[in-house]
Scaffold this motif. Structure first.
Motif, short mmCIF file in Angstrom:
data_model
loop_
_atom_site.label_atom_id
_atom_site.label_comp_id
_atom_site.label_asym_id
_atom_site.label_seq_id
_atom_site.Cartn_x
_atom_site.Cartn_y
_atom_site.Cartn_z
N GLY A 120 0.79 -1.23 0.00
CA GLY A 120 0.00 0.00 0.00
C GLY A 120 0.82 1.27 0.00
O GLY A 120 0.42 2.26 -0.62
N GLU A 121 1.97 1.27 0.68
CA GLU A 121 2.74 2.51 0.80
C GLU A 121 3.20 3.04 -0.55
O GLU A 121 2.98 4.22 -0.87
N PRO A 122 3.86 2.25 -1.42
CA PRO A 122 4.28 2.81 -2.70
C PRO A 122 3.13 3.12 -3.64
O PRO A 122 3.20 4.09 -4.42
N LEU A 123 2.06 2.33 -3.58
CA LEU A 123 0.90 2.65 -4.40
C LEU A 123 0.27 3.97 -3.95
O LEU A 123 -0.07 4.83 -4.76
N GLY A 124 0.15 4.14 -2.62
CA GLY A 124 -0.38 5.39 -2.11
C GLY A 124 0.51 6.56 -2.46
O GLY A 124 0.03 7.66 -2.76
N CYS A 125 1.82 6.34 -2.44
CA CYS A 125 2.77 7.38 -2.80
C CYS A 125 2.53 7.85 -4.23
O CYS A 125 2.54 9.05 -4.52
N ALA A 126 2.31 6.91 -5.14
CA ALA A 126 2.06 7.27 -6.55
C ALA A 126 0.81 8.13 -6.68
O ALA A 126 0.80 9.12 -7.43
N PHE A 127 -0.25 7.77 -5.95
CA PHE A 127 -1.49 8.55 -6.05
C PHE A 127 -1.32 9.93 -5.45
O PHE A 127 -1.87 10.92 -5.97
N ASN A 128 -0.55 10.06 -4.39
CA ASN A 128 -0.31 11.38 -3.80
C ASN A 128 0.54 12.24 -4.72
O ASN A 128 0.30 13.45 -4.86
N ILE A 129 1.54 11.65 -5.36
CA ILE A 129 2.36 12.40 -6.33
C ILE A 129 1.49 12.87 -7.49
O ILE A 129 1.59 14.02 -7.94
N PHE A 130 0.64 11.99 -7.97
CA PHE A 130 -0.25 12.36 -9.07
C PHE A 130 -1.13 13.54 -8.68
O PHE A 130 -1.31 14.49 -9.46
N ARG A 131 -1.68 13.51 -7.48
CA ARG A 131 -2.54 14.61 -7.03
C ARG A 131 -1.76 15.92 -6.96
O ARG A 131 -2.23 16.96 -7.40
N ARG A 132 -0.55 15.85 -6.41
CA ARG A 132 0.28 17.05 -6.30
C ARG A 132 0.70 17.59 -7.67
O ARG A 132 1.01 18.78 -7.82
N SER A 133 0.74 16.72 -8.67
CA SER A 133 1.19 17.14 -10.00
C SER A 133 0.17 17.99 -10.73
O SER A 133 0.52 18.69 -11.69
N ASP A 134 -1.10 17.91 -10.33
CA ASP A 134 -2.14 18.78 -10.90
C ASP A 134 -2.17 18.67 -12.43
O ASP A 134 -2.11 19.66 -13.16
N ILE A 135 -2.28 17.45 -12.91
CA ILE A 135 -2.25 17.19 -14.35
C ILE A 135 -3.64 17.40 -14.94
O ILE A 135 -4.64 16.93 -14.40
N LYS A 136 -3.68 18.12 -16.07
CA LYS A 136 -4.93 18.47 -16.74
C LYS A 136 -5.00 17.79 -18.11
O LYS A 136 -3.97 17.51 -18.73
N PRO A 137 -6.22 17.54 -18.61
CA PRO A 137 -6.35 16.99 -19.97
C PRO A 137 -5.67 17.88 -21.00
O PRO A 137 -5.74 19.11 -20.92
N GLY A 138 -5.00 17.25 -21.96
CA GLY A 138 -4.36 17.98 -23.03
C GLY A 138 -2.94 18.42 -22.74
O GLY A 138 -2.24 18.88 -23.65
N GLN A 139 -2.49 18.28 -21.50
CA GLN A 139 -1.11 18.66 -21.19
C GLN A 139 -0.14 17.60 -21.68
O GLN A 139 -0.50 16.44 -21.89
#
Length: 322
Positions: A120-139
């Motif tokens: 769970g820890e590395p999977l959760g880490c990936a999701f937290n990084i993704f959230r912090r990245s603020d990725i938008k469609p088309g980028q």
């Protein structure tokens, strides 16, 4: 239940022993988890090599922090958890047959995940990084370094509607990135050639987001070059082997945001694990192709060496404990 258990102890640089030690008792607000397995994190590699700041022997089970299993004992003042519940645990001595975790630092695993490994820890880490990245469609998003973390981020960014450019050293890693949604792949060999290739793909404006997943100086420098004006540079690699230099002139000139995506707030860490549980249970994400092979506890040294050397198509090691 026996009063003792097996646990790995690091006895010196690149040396360990499996010892019979006392099985820990959960205190107030804690549970003991009978571990089924524990992922091997690349952050273990520096302690494994034995830097001068490292102290040996380590506490039993130390460095293992990606465990999952079933609760086998519950301490006082614990609500909502019971013996037999299958959980992912944010605990830190999980290279052992059992580990104690705070009750509010475990996440229940639903029946859809029965029989499946779940670090769970590395999977959760990936999701937290993704959230912090603020990725938008088309980028356009460049991900520098494709291992377990980079591959998961490839899929999350691609699913969010971004065009993903995966940059990594090994051909096997680039193949993996394609499987996980990367639109383009670039070999990580020549600094300036990589920049020119990314310009061909993304245009002179380069990338709105660049996620650095390696934790070394050159990938950090490269990531700085790849992020466009007003973009975001997300540092996801774990830089633990010494100070870094940064090109502040370029950061200033480009007006970029630099985000350290390592979370230390327990609530935020748990949020990522919960999001990962939902994604894997629903079938939106299948991380099992990333689990290269399992190792027994007495093969921990081999698991750590393989994590360092990445033989063949290696991605992530799991230590099997049950």
């Amino acid at each position: 239940m026996t009063p003792t258990m097996k646990a790995a102890v690091l006895t010196g640089p690149r040396a360990f022993a499996v010892q019979e030690v006392e099985r820990p008792e959960p205190g107030t607000g804690e549970v003991r988890v009978r571990l089924e397995g524990c992922g091997v994190c690349a952050s273990n590699l520096t302690p494994w090599e034995g830097p001068e700041w490292m102290q040996f022997p380590t506490p039993p089970g130390d460095l293992g922090h990606e465990g999952w299993g079933r609760i086998e004992a519950v301490g006082p003042d614990v609500d909502g958890l019971a013996v037999g519940d299958r959980v992912a645990a944010l605990s830190y001595k999980s290279y052992a047959e059992a580990d104690v975790a705070k009750a509010d630092m475990v996440v229940k695993l639903p029946p859809e995940l029965d029989g499946k490994p779940f670090p769970g820890e590395p999977l959760g880490c990936a999701f937290n990084i993704f959230r912090r990245s603020d990725i938008k469609p088309g980028q356009t998003v460049a991900i520098v370094g494709i291992g377990f973390l980079g591959a998961v981020l490839c899929q999350l960014a691609s699913d969010a509607g971004a065009k993903v450019i995966a940059i990594s050293r090994r051909p096997e890693s680039l193949d993996l990135a394609r499987r996980f949604g990367a639109a383009e792949t670039v070999p990580m060999d020549d600094h300036w050639k990589i920049i020119e290739r990314v310009k061909e793909i993304a245009g002179e404006g380069l990338c709105e987001r660049v996620i650095e997943c390696v934790g070394k100086q050159w990938p950090l420098d490269l990531s700085t070059e790849l992020v466009g004006f007003g973009g975001k540079l997300i540092v996801a690699g774990y830089h633990q082997d010494g100070p870094r230099q940064v090109n502040m002139q370029t950061w200033n000139w480009k007006g970029i945001d630099v985000i350290n995506a390592h979370e230390r707030d327990p609530e935020v860490q748990l949020q990522g694990v919960r999001e990962a549980v939902e994604a894997v249970a629903s079938g939106r994400l299948d991380p099992e192709p990333l689990y290269t092979r399992g190792y027994r506890l007495d093969d921990l040294g081999k698991a750590l060496d393989d994590t360092r050397d990445k033989p063949g198509a290696f991605v992530k090691a799991l230590v099997e404990l049950a």
